[in-house]
Design an enzyme around this catalytic site. Structure first.
Site, short mmCIF file in Angstrom:
data_model
loop_
_atom_site.label_atom_id
_atom_site.label_comp_id
_atom_site.label_asym_id
_atom_site.label_seq_id
_atom_site.Cartn_x
_atom_site.Cartn_y
_atom_site.Cartn_z
CE LYS A 117 -4.01 1.11 -0.31
NZ LYS A 117 -5.07 0.39 -1.00
CE LYS A 200 -7.03 -5.96 -4.86
NZ LYS A 200 -8.45 -5.72 -4.92
CE LYS A 203 -14.64 -1.27 -3.56
NZ LYS A 203 -13.71 -1.40 -2.45
P1 ATP Z 1 -9.65 -0.93 -3.06
O1 ATP Z 1 -8.90 -0.83 -4.37
O2 ATP Z 1 -10.27 0.35 -2.63
O3 ATP Z 1 -8.85 -1.62 -1.98
P2 ATP Z 1 -10.86 -3.40 -3.76
O4 ATP Z 1 -11.34 -3.49 -5.17
O5 ATP Z 1 -9.57 -4.08 -3.41
O6 ATP Z 1 -10.86 -1.86 -3.40
P3 ATP Z 1 -11.99 -4.22 -1.23
O7 ATP Z 1 -13.21 -3.58 -0.67
O8 ATP Z 1 -10.66 -3.85 -0.67
O9 ATP Z 1 -12.00 -3.96 -2.81
O10 ATP Z 1 -12.15 -5.81 -1.20
C1 ATP Z 1 -13.35 -6.48 -0.86
C2 ATP Z 1 -13.20 -7.97 -1.03
O11 ATP Z 1 -13.11 -8.31 -2.41
C3 ATP Z 1 -11.95 -8.57 -0.37
O12 ATP Z 1 -12.28 -9.83 0.18
C4 ATP Z 1 -11.00 -8.75 -1.52
O13 ATP Z 1 -10.08 -9.80 -1.29
C5 ATP Z 1 -11.97 -9.10 -2.66
N1 ATP Z 1 -11.42 -8.68 -3.94
C6 ATP Z 1 -11.21 -7.40 -4.33
N2 ATP Z 1 -10.66 -7.38 -5.56
C7 ATP Z 1 -10.54 -8.67 -5.96
C8 ATP Z 1 -10.03 -9.32 -7.16
N3 ATP Z 1 -9.57 -8.61 -8.17
N4 ATP Z 1 -10.07 -10.66 -7.23
C9 ATP Z 1 -10.55 -11.40 -6.19
N5 ATP Z 1 -11.03 -10.86 -5.05
C10 ATP Z 1 -11.02 -9.53 -4.92
MG MG Z 2 -8.63 -3.69 -1.40
#
Ligand code: ATP
Ligand code: MG
Length: 331
Positions: A117, A200, A203
């Protein structure tokens, strides 16, 4: 507190930092939906967690609505699962404070997610907030509050879960056996790569297809995806196993799509532009039933569900905090 249903418990959450995307659906949400029958489930919008790297809160309320709407549209059933917003349960902040006294700083500094991060945010040590470092402690408090036995997560969250287990162990060592050590439950697609094929899907990375993407937006995003770098001309044979577009076709297309596509790509019978058009169609079809259900979940309906969820989660949270205060002899 005794488990009311006799079922094991789950807690998981998502941050209101933007719209939900395909990675959430495959990496978490589909699993959450399946687990509802086997476990007593608590699903939380982690808005305090969002603050660790998103101090601009103007979109939070909207994002909370869209996230919960999409959970419901994807099949989370409020009759089975407790759905709530983290900040509406102030008990979480109290447990976070108490646990923070037990956690050695090096445990947090060596956490791979923390290091990544800091690298991604391009910040120096002087700009790292206390809250960002403490992210896994807050997450431990969320999980431990419901004495969760399991946490369905994507691969990126596994190091945090390991820390939660260590924190639970340490609490139990000092104050007596109060908390179970939760296990991670990985979905079959525990890491969906983003449209860039590098990171990955996330968002915060602008490499996603959201669950409410229009067909036009989907087609545009898919057209921008990278394909097999070794394939320059249409007549060059493709290498589907190295191509992110092909992987997406296997995930979002019909069952027989991969076999046919693999052959056509390797024998240069289909070019990347046409393949992407096919993929855009698959994704559109894949999202259609969810998008239909999104319309049903208005802001008022979502608010009612969150209010009910806060009441249900509050009962459990108060019981846990009574037990914690007693164990720690802190009234
Ligand atoms: P940010 O970029 O703001 O961290 P994010 O897309 O990573 O957002 P989170 O809210 O942090 O979303 O994650 C919510 C859940 O979704 C977690 O359990 C995370 O492991 C899962 N997740 C998020 N992105 C992925 C991905 N690309 N593939 C599989 N699981 C995911
Ligand atoms: Mg995340």
């Amino acid at each position: 507190m005794k488990q009311e249903t006799g079922k094991k418990r789950i807690l998981s959450g998502m941050r209101p930092t933007g719209r939900l995307h395909l990675g959430h659906l495959l990496g978490a949400l589909e699993n959450w939906v399946k687990l509802q029958d086997e476990y007593e489930c608590y699903y939380m919008v982690a808005n305090w967690h969002a603050l660790t790297d998103h101090l601009d809160t103007k979109d939070y309320q909207d994002n909370i609505y869209y996230i919960v709407r999409d959970w419901l549209a994807a099949g989370i059933d409020p009759a089975k699962s407790t759905v709530f917003v983290q900040s509406e349960l102030r008990e979480h902040s109290e447990l976070y404070l108490l646990l923070s006294m037990l956690v050695p700083v090096p445990w947090l500094e060596r956490c791979t997610t923390f290091k990544e991060k800091v690298r991604d945010m391009h910040i120096g040590k002087a700009d790292i907030s206390y809250g960002l470092l403490g992210y896994p402690v807050l997450q431990a408090a969320d999980i431990m509050m419901y004495k969760a036995n399991a946490v369905p997560v994507g691969e990126d969250q596994l190091p945090h879960l390991e820390l939660t287990r260590e924190i639970a162990r340490r609490f139990n060592y000092f104050y007596g056996e109060v908390f179970p050590e939760p296990q991670g439950l990985l979905a079959p697609t525990s890491k969906l790569l983003g449209l860039d094929g590098q990171k990955k899907m996330g968002k915060s990375y602008d490499n996603y297809i959201s669950l409410d993407e229009t067909p036009q937006e989907t087609a545009k995003k898919v057209q921008g995806m990278f394909t097999d770098p070794a394939r320059i001309k249409l007549s060059d044979p493709g290498h589907p196993h190295l191509c992110n577009v092909f992987t997406y076709c296997t995930l979002f297309g019909p069952k027989d799509a991969p076999a046919a596509l693999r052959g056509d790509c390797a024998a240069s019978r289909i070019g990347c532009t046409d393949c992407k058009k096919r993929l855009a169609g698959y994704v559109e079809k894949f999202l259609a039933p969810i998008q239909e259900k999104q319309k049903h979940w208005t802001r008022d309906k979502v608010r009612d569900i969150l209010n009910e969820g806060a009441v249900k989660a509050g009962k459990m949270a108060r019981a846990t905090m009574d037990e914690v205060r007693q164990a720690m002899k802190i009234a």
